[in-house]
Design an enzyme around this catalytic site. Structure first.
Site, PDB file in Angstrom:
ATOM      1  N   HIS A  36       3.443   3.237  -8.944  1.00 30.41           N
ATOM      2  CA  HIS A  36       3.288   1.801  -9.183  1.00 30.41           C
ATOM      3  C   HIS A  36       4.577   1.229  -9.785  1.00 30.41           C
ATOM      4  CE1 HIS A  36      -0.791   2.120  -7.972  1.00 30.41           C
ATOM      5  NE2 HIS A  36      -1.210   2.764  -9.055  1.00 30.41           N
TER       6      HIS A  36
ATOM      7  N   LEU B 160      10.408 -21.456  -3.765  1.00 29.87           N
ATOM      8  CA  LEU B 160       9.486 -20.431  -3.247  1.00 29.87           C
ATOM      9  C   LEU B 160       8.292 -20.379  -4.189  1.00 29.87           C
ATOM     10  CD1 LEU B 160       8.758 -17.804  -1.556  1.00 29.87           C
ATOM     11  CD2 LEU B 160      10.073 -16.524  -3.251  1.00 29.87           C
TER      12      LEU B 160
ATOM     13  N   ASP C 155       0.827  -1.211   0.000  1.00 32.02           N
ATOM     14  CA  ASP C 155       0.000   0.000   0.000  1.00 32.02           C
ATOM     15  C   ASP C 155       0.859   1.258   0.000  1.00 32.02           C
ATOM     16  OD1 ASP C 155      -2.307   1.541   0.103  1.00 32.02           O
ATOM     17  OD2 ASP C 155      -2.463   1.445   2.284  1.00 32.02           O
TER      18      ASP C 155
HETATM   19  C1  FPP Z   1      -1.464   0.217  -3.571  1.00 35.85           C
HETATM   20  O1  FPP Z   1      -1.089   1.556  -3.665  1.00 35.85           O
HETATM   21  C2  FPP Z   1      -0.912  -0.587  -4.633  1.00 35.85           C
HETATM   22  C3  FPP Z   1      -1.618  -1.111  -5.672  1.00 35.85           C
HETATM   23  C4  FPP Z   1      -3.052  -0.890  -5.861  1.00 35.85           C
HETATM   24  C5  FPP Z   1      -0.990  -1.921  -6.716  1.00 35.85           C
HETATM   25  C6  FPP Z   1       0.213  -2.715  -6.358  1.00 35.85           C
HETATM   26  C7  FPP Z   1       1.031  -2.853  -7.563  1.00 35.85           C
HETATM   27  C8  FPP Z   1       2.379  -2.846  -7.629  1.00 35.85           C
HETATM   28  C9  FPP Z   1       3.227  -2.814  -6.439  1.00 35.85           C
HETATM   29  C10 FPP Z   1       3.132  -2.831  -8.909  1.00 35.85           C
HETATM   30  C11 FPP Z   1       2.968  -3.954  -9.842  1.00 35.85           C
HETATM   31  C12 FPP Z   1       2.896  -5.286  -9.262  1.00 35.85           C
HETATM   32  C13 FPP Z   1       3.572  -6.349  -9.726  1.00 35.85           C
HETATM   33  C14 FPP Z   1       3.326  -7.693  -9.160  1.00 35.85           C
HETATM   34  C15 FPP Z   1       4.591  -6.209 -10.777  1.00 35.85           C
HETATM   35  P1  FPP Z   1      -2.226   2.657  -3.835  1.00 35.85           P
HETATM   36  O2  FPP Z   1      -2.257   3.026  -5.275  1.00 35.85           O
HETATM   37  O3  FPP Z   1      -3.495   2.183  -3.251  1.00 35.85           O
HETATM   38  O4  FPP Z   1      -1.591   3.805  -2.992  1.00 35.85           O
HETATM   39  P2  FPP Z   1      -2.360   4.938  -2.184  1.00 35.85           P
HETATM   40  O5  FPP Z   1      -3.170   4.248  -1.127  1.00 35.85           O
HETATM   41  O6  FPP Z   1      -1.240   5.742  -1.629  1.00 35.85           O
HETATM   42  O7  FPP Z   1      -3.180   5.701  -3.183  1.00 35.85           O
END
Ligand code: FPP
Length: 236
Positions: A33, A127, A16
């Site tokens: 991201h 893993l 997050d």
């Molecule tokens: C949360 O941050 C994160 C996500 C919704 C997406 C997670 C994706 C990645 C880490 C990148 C790609 C993944 C892979 C497996 C290559 P948020 O956007 O909700 O952040 P915020 O709460 O600060 O808005």
């Protein structure tokens, strides 16, 4: 405390804070991201080093479909890039890929790439990396309940055969042990529809950093914290 004994077998992570990280750096959300994908590599490497057997990452929730289309496609492109660029490493590192969630909602190209890496890595056993994609725990539990209702209705099983183990075997995570340790970044204390059934006895560690700042050392610190806890499973 040491990092050789009492290693959690299964670590699950709610990644997050990508958006807030981007905002704090004056960048578009997609850049957050992108930086977060780097942290995914760090988490995998840390788990490999520790000898963790299963790592589940909440990469895209059912609710994430309601984000702006440009952000959704940026996430799909990142996932595709990850699958493409990481497959050789996964093979070298002995990592098996699995996915949970409503995978039929993914774009056809993303799904095909995902299936390809899952098939290619199926023989690896050091893993297991589980990506939760288009995943929502309530949806997963509801689907399982429907499947079981149909089994009872058709006479395949009797209602009294529905035990917690049987119910668990009908979830997307069938065959995976429950997570021992659940990590969430960005300081938020919520489970956000993630593995509600499976985290019943997981120890939670909240890390006060945005996901793109998460490094291998943060996994080690979370495991040290886990080792200090005394897991009682409801007994004394
Ligand atoms: C949360 O941050 C994160 C996500 C919704 C997406 C997670 C994706 C990645 C880490 C990148 C790609 C993944 C892979 C497996 C290559 P948020 O956007 O909700 O952040 P915020 O709460 O600060 O808005």
């Amino acid at each position: 405390m040491n990092l050789h004994n009492d290693i959690p077998k299964h670590i699950a992570i709610i990644m997050d804070g990508n958006g807030r990280w981007a905002k704090a750096h004056g960048l578009p959300r997609a850049q957050g991201h992108r930086a977060g994908a780097e942290s995914v590599r760090e988490a995998i490497d840390a788990c490999k080093e520790l000898g963790v057997s299963y790592l589940t990452l909440y990469a895209f929730s059912s609710e994430n479909w309601s984000r702006p289309p440009a952000e959704v496609s940026a996430l799909m492109v990142l996932l595709e890039r990850f699958l493409e660029s990481k497959v050789d490493d996964l093979m070298k590192q002995g990592v098996r890929l699995r996915a949970i969630g409503q995978l039929d909602r993914l774009p056809a190209k993303t799904r095909a790439m995902l299936d390809n890496v899952i098939a290619k890595t199926a023989g690896n056993d050091l893993l297991t990396l589980v990506l939760a994609l288009s995943y929502g725990s309530r949806e997963e539990i509801t689907e399982a309940a429907k499947k079981i209702a149909l089994m009872v209705a058709s006479g395949e099983i009797a209602a009294n055969e529905i035990t917690p183990d049987f119910f668990g075997s009908q979830l997307h995570t069938s065959g995976l042990p429950d997570p021992d340790l659940l990590i969430r970044t960005s300081g938020e204390m919520r489970v956000s529809n993630f593995l509600l059934w499976q985290i019943s006895y997981a120890e939670m560690v909240i890390v006060d950093k945005f996901w793109p700042d998460f490094r291998q050392g943060d996994v080690f610190a979370a495991v040290k914290e886990y080792q200090k806890r005394h897991r009682r499973y409801g007994s004394v």
